[in-house]
Design a protein around this motif. Structure first.
Motif, PDB file in Angstrom:
ATOM      1  N   ILE A  82      38.933  54.574 -43.032  1.00 14.84           N
ATOM      2  CA  ILE A  82      39.919  54.505 -41.961  1.00 14.84           C
ATOM      3  C   ILE A  82      39.558  55.424 -40.784  1.00 14.84           C
ATOM      4  CG2 ILE A  82      41.836  53.782 -43.447  1.00 14.84           C
ATOM      5  CD1 ILE A  82      42.756  56.772 -43.394  1.00 14.84           C
ATOM      6  N   ALA A  83      38.290  55.864 -40.773  1.00 19.55           N
ATOM      7  CA  ALA A  83      37.857  56.832 -39.759  1.00 19.55           C
ATOM      8  C   ALA A  83      38.057  56.313 -38.335  1.00 19.55           C
ATOM      9  CB  ALA A  83      36.399  57.218 -39.990  1.00 19.55           C
ATOM     10  N   ASP A  84      37.749  55.040 -38.090  1.00 23.89           N
ATOM     11  CA  ASP A  84      37.910  54.509 -36.731  1.00 23.89           C
ATOM     12  C   ASP A  84      39.356  54.574 -36.282  1.00 23.89           C
ATOM     13  OD1 ASP A  84      35.216  54.013 -36.344  1.00 23.89           O
ATOM     14  OD2 ASP A  84      35.349  51.945 -37.100  1.00 23.89           O
ATOM     15  N   ARG A  85      40.283  54.209 -37.175  1.00 24.35           N
ATOM     16  CA  ARG A  85      41.720  54.281 -36.828  1.00 24.35           C
ATOM     17  C   ARG A  85      42.140  55.729 -36.613  1.00 24.35           C
ATOM     18  NH1 ARG A  85      43.163  50.198 -41.332  1.00 24.35           N
ATOM     19  NH2 ARG A  85      43.323  52.130 -42.467  1.00 24.35           N
ATOM     20  N   LEU A  86      41.662  56.633 -37.461  1.00 21.06           N
ATOM     21  CA  LEU A  86      42.016  58.042 -37.318  1.00 21.06           C
ATOM     22  C   LEU A  86      41.502  58.619 -36.006  1.00 21.06           C
ATOM     23  CD1 LEU A  86      41.322  59.291 -40.952  1.00 21.06           C
ATOM     24  CD2 LEU A  86      43.561  59.109 -39.836  1.00 21.06           C
ATOM     25  N   ARG A  87      40.248  58.291 -35.655  1.00 23.23           N
ATOM     26  CA  ARG A  87      39.686  58.793 -34.393  1.00 23.23           C
ATOM     27  C   ARG A  87      40.499  58.337 -33.199  1.00 23.23           C
ATOM     28  NH1 ARG A  87      34.442  58.640 -37.153  1.00 23.23           N
ATOM     29  NH2 ARG A  87      34.388  56.385 -36.980  1.00 23.23           N
ATOM     30  N   ALA A  88      41.099  57.170 -33.306  1.00 24.41           N
ATOM     31  CA  ALA A  88      41.896  56.633 -32.201  1.00 24.41           C
ATOM     32  C   ALA A  88      43.211  57.382 -32.000  1.00 24.41           C
ATOM     33  CB  ALA A  88      42.167  55.150 -32.420  1.00 24.41           C
ATOM     34  N   VAL A  89      43.714  58.010 -33.064  1.00 23.59           N
ATOM     35  CA  VAL A  89      45.032  58.673 -32.952  1.00 23.59           C
ATOM     36  C   VAL A  89      44.965  60.194 -33.028  1.00 23.59           C
ATOM     37  CG1 VAL A  89      46.281  56.678 -33.835  1.00 23.59           C
ATOM     38  CG2 VAL A  89      45.530  58.456 -35.427  1.00 23.59           C
ATOM     39  N   LEU A  90      43.828  60.749 -33.420  1.00 22.82           N
ATOM     40  CA  LEU A  90      43.720  62.213 -33.542  1.00 22.82           C
ATOM     41  C   LEU A  90      43.148  62.834 -32.292  1.00 22.82           C
ATOM     42  CD1 LEU A  90      42.427  62.524 -37.208  1.00 22.82           C
ATOM     43  CD2 LEU A  90      44.704  62.983 -36.381  1.00 22.82           C
TER      44      LEU A  90
END
Length: 151
Positions: free
Chosen positions: A143-151
């Protein structure tokens, strides 16, 4: 006048792998001493009685320390059945560096961040640690791509 031999660990470039290991060691030491890792780092940078500290080590220690709350929340959420308090301190240091590289080190591909963390766990921790580190970082990596988008 006799010339002294250079220190065996000085000179030449320090590899990223060595820099990661040093960052893990500093984060672990700070946790054991219950002190701030950046303060510990600042005490060591430029000290004549320790080996030079690579820029990447500094970047990792500062990055992990600056995002520790976010990193620890992710670890607590994805370390199935483990609390941060229950984890071996060295595994926690390895995981923190791994998560930092996964999410915030733009020049480190996700598989490399995970492989390097697993390698450090093999070198520095128990026989069960590499599998544990791989599992936790693998879950976060999906889920790294999704996390990078929100962190």
């Amino acid at each position: 006048m006799p010339t002294s031999k250079p220190h065996p660990n000085r000179g030449g470039a320090i590899s990223r792998r060595q820099a990661r290991r040093r960052a893990v060691e500093m984060l672990y030491e700070a946790a054991q001493r219950d002190t701030d890792a950046v303060t510990l780092l600042a005490d060591r940078v430029g000290a004549t009685d320790v080996d030079p500290i690579a820029d990447y080590t500094i970047s990792l220690v500062e990055g992990v320390t600056g995002r520790k709350t976010q990193i620890d929340e992710l670890l607590a959420e994805h370390a199935q059945g483990w609390t941060l308090e229950r984890m071996p301190k060295v595994d926690l240091a390895v995981l923190r560096v791994g998560v930092y590289e996964l999410l915030w080190a733009e020049d480190v591909p996700d598989p490399v961040a995970i492989d390097e963390a697993v390698g450090l766990a093999k070198e520095l921790s128990t026989d069960d640690s590499p599998r544990f580190v791989n599992g936790v970082l693998g879950r976060i990596g999906t889920i790294a791509d999704r996390l990078r988008a929100v962190l």
